[in-house]
Design a protein around this motif. Structure first.
Motif, PDB file in Angstrom:
ATOM      1  N   SER A   1     -12.531  -3.638  -6.899  1.00  0.00           N
ATOM      2  CA  SER A   1     -11.201  -3.257  -6.414  1.00  0.00           C
ATOM      3  C   SER A   1     -10.915  -1.825  -6.822  1.00  0.00           C
TER       4      SER A   1
ATOM      5  N   ARG B   1      -8.459   1.973  -5.382  1.00  0.00           N
ATOM      6  CA  ARG B   1      -7.702   2.703  -4.372  1.00  0.00           C
ATOM      7  C   ARG B   1      -8.055   4.172  -4.452  1.00  0.00           C
TER       8      ARG B   1
ATOM      9  N   SER C   1      -8.917  -1.752   3.382  1.00  0.00           N
ATOM     10  CA  SER C   1      -8.118  -0.999   4.332  1.00  0.00           C
ATOM     11  C   SER C   1      -8.560   0.456   4.262  1.00  0.00           C
TER      12      SER C   1
ATOM     13  N   LYS D   1      -6.588   7.981  -3.168  1.00  0.00           N
ATOM     14  CA  LYS D   1      -5.461   8.685  -2.559  1.00  0.00           C
ATOM     15  C   LYS D   1      -5.944   9.819  -1.664  1.00  0.00           C
TER      16      LYS D   1
ATOM     17  N   SER E   1      -9.860  -4.556  -2.242  1.00  0.00           N
ATOM     18  CA  SER E   1      -9.403  -5.610  -3.143  1.00  0.00           C
ATOM     19  C   SER E   1     -10.429  -6.725  -3.237  1.00  0.00           C
TER      20      SER E   1
ATOM     21  N   MET F   1       0.842  -1.199   0.000  1.00  0.00           N
ATOM     22  CA  MET F   1       0.000   0.000   0.000  1.00  0.00           C
ATOM     23  C   MET F   1       0.869   1.237   0.000  1.00  0.00           C
ATOM     24  N   SER F   2       0.623   2.122  -0.932  1.00  0.00           N
ATOM     25  CA  SER F   2       1.354   3.388  -0.924  1.00  0.00           C
ATOM     26  C   SER F   2       0.855   4.222   0.254  1.00  0.00           C
TER      27      SER F   2
ATOM     28  N   ASP G   1      -2.322   6.116  -0.172  1.00  0.00           N
ATOM     29  CA  ASP G   1      -3.631   5.489  -0.336  1.00  0.00           C
ATOM     30  C   ASP G   1      -4.383   5.480   0.992  1.00  0.00           C
TER      31      ASP G   1
ATOM     32  N   VAL H   1      -8.039   1.251   0.311  1.00  0.00           N
ATOM     33  CA  VAL H   1      -7.647   0.190  -0.611  1.00  0.00           C
ATOM     34  C   VAL H   1      -8.715  -0.902  -0.515  1.00  0.00           C
TER      35      VAL H   1
END
Ligand SMILES: Nc1ncnc2c1ncn2[C@@H]1O[C@H](COP(=O)(O)OP(=O)(O)O)[C@@H](O)[C@H]1O
Ligand SMILES: [Mg+2]
Length: 316
Positions: A27, A29, A65, A31, A10, A1-2, A5, A8
Motif C-alpha cells: 500500500s 500513495r 487508482s 503525490k 491499497s 483520495m486527496s 494523490d 493510490v
C-alpha cells in the motif's frame, strides 16, 4: 483520495503461480510532482509492481487508482496519460530521430508538433550528435536516453522508469538521472525503481524499501536516514593508555558497538553527541589525548541493511 494523490495502491497482492506471493500487502500513495523510488534487490518485486501500475498485469488482489482511474476498466485512458520505460525495453529500428517520430505518430501527435518536440528532446537528452544514426549503432547509454526521451513525445502525468540506469557507466548514469531530475522539477510525477542506493538517494523525494514483495520502510530519504541510519564516531588516540581509555568508554556506554581497526576506533550509535560527550569524559579521566575525531553520517546503505536485516552498519 486527496486530489493531490496521483497513485493510490491499497493492499495489493500478486502471485504468478497461485502459490508464491511476489507482492504482499503493498500500500502506498504518490503525490503529483513527487519522485517516488522503489528500492530493492533483484527479485524484490519491483518490475511486477511497475507492470501492475502500468496496466500490463492484472494483480491477484488489491485496489489501485492511477490519476483517479481504475487501470483495468480505464486501461486505454491510463496508458495515454502515462509514460513507461520498461526494464527490458526495445523498439529499436530506424534512426534516432525516426524513432522519436514513430513514437509521436503512435501517440497521435500532429506533424508540426512532432518536429518541434524532436528538436527539443534531442537537445535535452544530448542526442543531437547521433540523430541520424541507426538505433542499432548507439551505445547503451544513448539507447537508454532515447528510450526515456521518446516517452516525452507525448504529454504525460506520470513517468514510470524500471531500472533505467542498468548497464550504464557512471557518467551516462549521472546524465540520465540529471535529465530526469530536471523534468521532475517541472512538475512531472516520477516512479523510479532501482537496486542502487546512491541513485535513489540522489533522485527521490520519497523511497519505499521493498523486499520479498513487501514494503519494509517508506519515508523521505532524510527521515529514513534519521530513523534507521546510525552515525559512526571515528577517533585516533594520542599518547596514554588505550586500555584505560576504552575501559572508561565501555563503562559509560553499556554494550557499546565499538570496533578497532589499526589505530582507528569506531563507535556506532544513533546519538553521536552523547558519544562525543563520553569520549571527552573518558579522555579527561584516563588522561589519553584524542588526536583525531570524525563523525560519519548515515547512508542509505545503512537504512537498507537495517530494514532488510542484513546487518547494522556498513564499513566504507
Ligand atoms: N512472469 C513471471 N512468472 C513467474 N514468476 C515471475 C514472473 N516474473 C517475475 N517472477 C518472479 O517474481 C518475483 C519478483 O520479480 P520481479 O518483479 O521481476 O522483481 P525485481 O524487478 O525487483 O527484480 C521473482 O521471484 C521472480 O522470479
Ligand atoms: Mg526488475
Amino acid at each position: 483520495m486527496s486530489p493531490e494523490d496521483v497513485i493510490v495502491v491499497s493492499d495489493l497482492n500478486h502471485t504468478y503461480d497461485g502459490k508464491r506471493y511476489v507482492l504482499s500487502g503493498v500500500s502506498f500513495r504518490v503525490k503529483r510532482g513527487e519522485v517516488f523510488g522503489l528500492l530493492g534487490r533483484n527479485g524484490a518485486g519491483k518490475t511486477t509492481l511497475i507492470k501492475i501500475l502500468t496496466t500490463l498485469i492484472r494483480p491477484t488482489a488489491g485496489r489501485i487508482s492511477i490519476l483517479g482511474l481504475d487501470p483495468y476498466t480505464h486501461g486505454a485512458e491510463v496508458r495515454r496519460r502515462i509514460g513507461v520505460v520498461q526494464q527490458d525495453d526495445s523498439y529499436d529500428y530506424t534512426s534516432v530521430e525516426g524513432n522519436l517520430d514513430i513514437y509521436g505518430m503512435l501517440w497521435g501527435v500532429p506533424k508540426s508538433e512532432r518536429l518541434k518536440r524532436i528538436e527539443e528532446l534531442l537537445e535535452l537528452f544530448s542526442l543531437s550528435d547521433v540523430r541520424k544514426k541507426s538505433v542499432f549503432d548507439l551505445s547503451g547509454g544513448q539507447r537508454r536516453r532515447l528510450q526515456v526521451a521518446r516517452e516525452f513525445m507525448h504529454n504525460m502525468d506520470i513517468l514510470f522508469l524500471d531500472e533505467p540506469t542498468v548497464g550504464l557507466d557512471v557518467i551516462m548514469r549521472r546524465t540520465l538521472l540529471d535529465r530526469i531530475k530536471e523534468l521532475a522539477r517541472s512538475g512531472l510525477t516520477v516512479i523510479f525503481t532501482t537496486h542502487n542506493l546512491e541513485e535513489a538517494d540522489y533522485l527521490c523525494d520519497r523511497i519505499a524499501v521493498i523486499d520479498s514483495g513487501r514494503i519494509l520502510a517508506m519515508d523521505s530519504v532524510d527521515n529514513l536516514k534519521r530513523i534507521y541510519g546510525k552515525k559512526t564516531v571515528e577517533l585516533v588516540l594520542g599518547r596514554g593508555s588505550r586500555d584505560l581509555f576504552l575501559r572508561e568508554v565501555r563503562s559509560r556506554i553499556p554494550n557499546v558497538d565499538l570496533k578497532e581497526s589499526d589505530s582507528t576506533i569506531k563507535i556506532v550509535n544513533t546519538d553521536p553527541s552523547f558519544v562525543l560527550g563520553v569520549i571527552t569524559e573518558a579522555s579527561r579521566v584516563s588522561g589519553v589525548e584524542i588526536e583525531w575525531l570524525n563523525v560519519r553520517g548515515s547512508t542509505l546503505e545503512d537504512v537498507f541493511l537495517a530494514t532488510i536485516g542484513g546487518g547494522a552498519v556498513v564499513e566504507s
